[in-house]
Design a protein around this motif. Structure first.
Motif, PDB file in Angstrom:
ATOM      1  N   HIS A 162      43.471-133.849 -30.148  1.00 47.15           N
ATOM      2  CA  HIS A 162      44.698-134.407 -29.590  1.00 47.15           C
ATOM      3  C   HIS A 162      45.851-134.222 -30.568  1.00 47.15           C
ATOM      4  CE1 HIS A 162      47.615-136.312 -27.211  1.00 47.15           C
ATOM      5  NE2 HIS A 162      48.025-136.870 -28.316  1.00 47.15           N
TER       6      HIS A 162
ATOM      7  N   HIS B  25      41.671-140.296 -24.444  1.00 45.37           N
ATOM      8  CA  HIS B  25      42.148-140.059 -23.080  1.00 45.37           C
ATOM      9  C   HIS B  25      41.627-138.720 -22.534  1.00 45.37           C
ATOM     10  CE1 HIS B  25      46.045-138.341 -25.041  1.00 45.37           C
ATOM     11  NE2 HIS B  25      45.139-137.413 -24.952  1.00 45.37           N
ATOM     12  N   HIS B  26      40.978-137.946 -23.407  1.00 41.25           N
ATOM     13  CA  HIS B  26      40.334-136.721 -22.921  1.00 41.25           C
ATOM     14  C   HIS B  26      38.921-137.007 -22.431  1.00 41.25           C
ATOM     15  CE1 HIS B  26      43.450-134.007 -24.511  1.00 41.25           C
ATOM     16  NE2 HIS B  26      43.598-134.944 -25.424  1.00 41.25           N
TER      17      HIS B  26
END
Ligand SMILES: [Cu+2]
Lengths: 555, 200
Positions: free
Chosen positions: A257, A306-307
């Motif tokens: 990220h 969030h992945h």
């Protein structure tokens, strides 16, 4: 005003360096040579990665895998992602422009550690060649740029090991570069230059380098463990042996990220340099820009999961990472509005540099909006692993970073070479890039929403037409490279002589000859305490003496 | 206001090429050690996650004894102190004393490595036996690699400090200081590793 002599590079090694074009193939210690080495090397890899992208789009013009076999498609996909991220965008927005510009911006003769700098660059070509040669020798890795286990443990072992080795080399290069930037920005500033007077790109590079130093080593350690799983048959990430694939995902995204910000924060900085020059106005909201970068760095380190909303993450984790991700929209939004406010009421010259910058702003807002949407769990669960995600991140990394790279080349080419690029060709280049890019990726949102999975060579025939539309866009993008390449080569010999400061810019790299002398300035480095002071006072003009050209609205 | 100072043709005086800027190599090393520490942090995080969610498989063997690693901890902590003494001796330009303390430090490091090797050979599990065994060897092995590098550095510094007008003197302390900072870092990592791996 008394000005003390700025620091010189560690030793007078310049006399030992080759002269002329040969020095671009040498272990040069000059930050400007190293910057251009990064840029040209990165662009060659961009052409290779672009050819792979074209192959992917050709394959996807039909629902069956006819152009490439399935395993070849997987290899091409993996190489495309890895090359574009690790060999093109990261080295160019950081290494190329960072090395060229940062010493100018801090008023130094070179980077803090010139030798480490050269080492960092020279790790890249072998790593890239290693990666690409794996396709011909053993077959390349097939598990995508994420190398998720168990896929990466169970497919093409030799190719995967070579992939890991090459990413480790590139990660090392990136860390060395990051250390160098931090030391240069914090320690090598010329006397009298305050932190809050630095051009915005310095802040962007400082934030990026902090991310590089904190997160890249985690990826490196993780890949070493992954290589143990492949070579020694340990079970770190192998559920059959009691291991845990989710741990890999956490560690991987802890780097990857921030990697998005490593690709896009420097682009933010570059755009902040380009806009004020070409609309003759001070950069709007300098302090808020600086604090936004800091906020993005801090938040960027705590949003990685969030992945992983479809990886069985517990509800509290989903909630935390959704909220943290939504928060990033705040500093990013501040930067967006600052750029718009910078343009507002300025005397904008619609040249290639500003067209690509504005293209960046438009594309980046679209990619940012889909990013906030993707952070919401219910939506993400629906479109996870579909073309919606592909569209989203290409809007960020291509529509964002690559557009800025082109804007930057148009802006700094006169400084690099002493000659101007052809503006009409540049505008034409922008037009087909912008149309091609949006034609290629906008339809992919629709494909994703309707359930077309990413990373697969075959798809449901109902998606054929939209995929063909997308491929036409990709074709336009490929074609758009031609006028650019012609422009760059032709202008290097036949372009109009640029002079020292063709844009009448105020940042320090323009206050020397084009191209600059070996230690950047003959005599002392200028003290630029107001790098965006456009329209705030009359500047002595040499080329085009209409005073109004300089005076936009002063703040 | 923008100050475009000293672009005037009058200041043509050449900047001295050999005028050196202050030495920022320790700063660079510190940044590198932060990066290195993040690698360990990633490993520790992985290990703690395994402990939280991945139970030991039913037939797997994984047990550690405390005495040897406790001895190892003491060896490394003492070696940090002896390295500090070597630095103090160098500041007084006492190269004999400096070299002696360096040699003691290196011996403690080698003793640590030997004792670690002994532990490896007496443990009832191997690298690929189970998840915890693999994690144990990966963590201690990566740390052991750092100790080995540190010991090599100490020997290099020891050689360079052999006479009062050698390469490492009170006027050029960088090699010793760099090796010392690195050594303290490796010792600090060991203490965390000892707590997480053996005590938790
Ligand atoms: Cu992310």
């Amino acid at each position: 005003m008394t000005i003390s002599i700025p620091p010189t590079s560690q030793q007078s090694t310049e006399s030992l360096q080759p002269k002329g074009w040969l020095r671009y193939f040498s272990f040069s210690l000059d930050h400007k040579v190293i910057g251009l080495q990064y840029l040209v090397c990165g662009f060659i890899f961009y052409l290779i990665g672009g050819a792979l992208a074209s192959a992917i789009r050709v394959e996807l013009t039909s629902p069956i895998s006819d152009f490439m076999a399935r395993d070849v498609y997987n290899q091409v996909l993996t190489l495309h992602g890895t090359i574009m991220i690790f060999l093109w965008i990261v080295p160019v927005v950081n290494g190329a422009f960072g090395n060229y510009l940062i010493p100018f911006y801090v008023g130094a003769r070179d980077m803090a550690f010139p030798r480490l700098n050269a080492v960092a660059f020279w790790l890249i070509p072998p790593a890239g060649l290693l990666l690409i040669s794996s396709y011909f020798i053993t077959g390349a890795a097939q598990s995508g740029w994420t190398a998720y286990p168990p896929l990466s443990i169970t497919t093409a072992e030799a190719g995967q090991i070579i992939w890991i080795l090459s990413v480790l080399l590139l990660g090392g290069s990136s860390i060395f570069g990051g250390i160098n930037f931090i030391a240069t920005i914090l320690k090598l500033r010329r006397p009298g230059l305050k932190l809050m007077q630095l051009p915005m790109y310095c802040w962007a590079m400082l934030g990026t380098s902090v991310l590089v130093v904190l997160s890249t080593p985690v990826l490196a350690g993780t890949l070493v463990l992954l290589s143990f799983d492949i070579v020694a048959h340990t079970g770190f990430f192998n559920p059959v042996l009691g291991g845990n694939v989710i741990v890999y995902q956490h560690l991987f995204w802890f780097y990857s990220h921030p990697a998005v910000y490593i690709m896009v924060l420097p682009a933010f900085g570059l755009v902040s340099e380009i806009l004020p020059v070409h609309c003759r106005k001070p950069l709007f909201g300098y302090p808020t820009m600086v604090y936004s970068i800091m906020a993005i760095v801090v938040l960027g380190l705590v949003v990685w999961a969030h992945h992983m909303f479809t990886s069985g993450t517990p509800p509290w984790m989903r909630l935390f990472f959704t909220i943290a991700t939504a928060f990033i929209a705040v500093p990013t939004g501040i930067k967006f509005f600052n750029w718009v406010a910078t343009l507002w009421g300025g005397r904008i010259s619609l040249n290639s540099a500003i067209l690509f910058s504005c293209g960046f702003i438009v594309n980046f807002v679209l990619g940012g909006i889909t990013g906030v949407a993707l952070a919401q769990v219910p939506f993400d669960v629906h479109v996870h692993d579909t073309y919606f995600v592909v569209a989203h991140f290409h809007y960020i990394v291509y529509g964002g970073s690559v557009f800025v790279i082109f804007a930057s080349i148009y802006h700094w080419y006169p400084k690099f070479t002493g000659r101007m690029l052809d503006e009409n060709l540049g505008r034409f280049h922008f037009l087909i890039t912008f149309i091609g890019f949006n034609l290629c990726f906008a339809p992919q949102h629709w494909l994703g929403l309707n359930g077309m999975p990413r990373r697969v060579a075959e798809y449901d025939p109902q998606f054929t037409f939209i995929n063909q539309l997308s491929s036409v866009g990709a074709l336009l993008m490929a074609v758009s490279t031609l006028p650019f390449l012609w422009n760059v080569f032709h202008s290097a010999f036949k372009g109009r002589i640029a002079g020292d400061n063709p844009w009448e810019a105020l940042t320090p790299e323009w206050l020397t000859s084009s191209p600059p002398p070996i230690e950047n300035w003959v005599g002392e480095a200028p003290l630029v305490s107001e790098p965006y002071g456009y329209g705030m006072r009359k500047i002595k003009q040499k080329v085009d003496p209409t005073e109004e050209d300089l005076g936009g609205n002063s703040k | 206001m923008t100050t475009l100072a000293s672009k005037e043709e009058t200041s043509k005086e050449e900047v001295a090429h050999d005028s050196h800027h202050p030495d920022y190599r320790m700063f660079g090393l510190a940044a590198f050690l932060i990066a290195d520490g993040m690698t360990f942090a990633g490993f520790f995080a992985a290990y703690l996650t395994y402990k939280a969610v991945n139970p030991l498989l039913p037939d797997a063997i994984y047990e550690l004894e405390l005495p040897l690693p406790t001895l190892n901890t003491i060896l490394l902590l003492v070696s940090s102190a002896t390295f500090h003494r070597a630095g103090t001796a160098l500041k007084k330009d006492d190269s004999k004393k400096c070299q002696r303390w360096l040699l003691i430090t290196a011996s403690l490091g080698l003793a640590f490595l030997a004792s670690q090797m002994f532990e490896y050979f007496t443990l009832p599990f191997g690298l690929t036996d189970n998840l915890y065994a693999s994690t144990f060897y990966a963590l201690t092995g990566f740390h052991g690699l750092h100790v080995t590098l540190g010991a090599i550095m100490i020997f290099i510094v020891w050689w360079q400090a052999r006479s009062p007008d050698g390469r490492v003197t009170s006027k050029n302390q960088f090699p010793l200081e760099a090796a010392e900072l690195y050594w303290h870092f490796v010792d600090g990592i060991w203490v965390i590793l000892f707590i997480i791996l053996y005590l938790l």
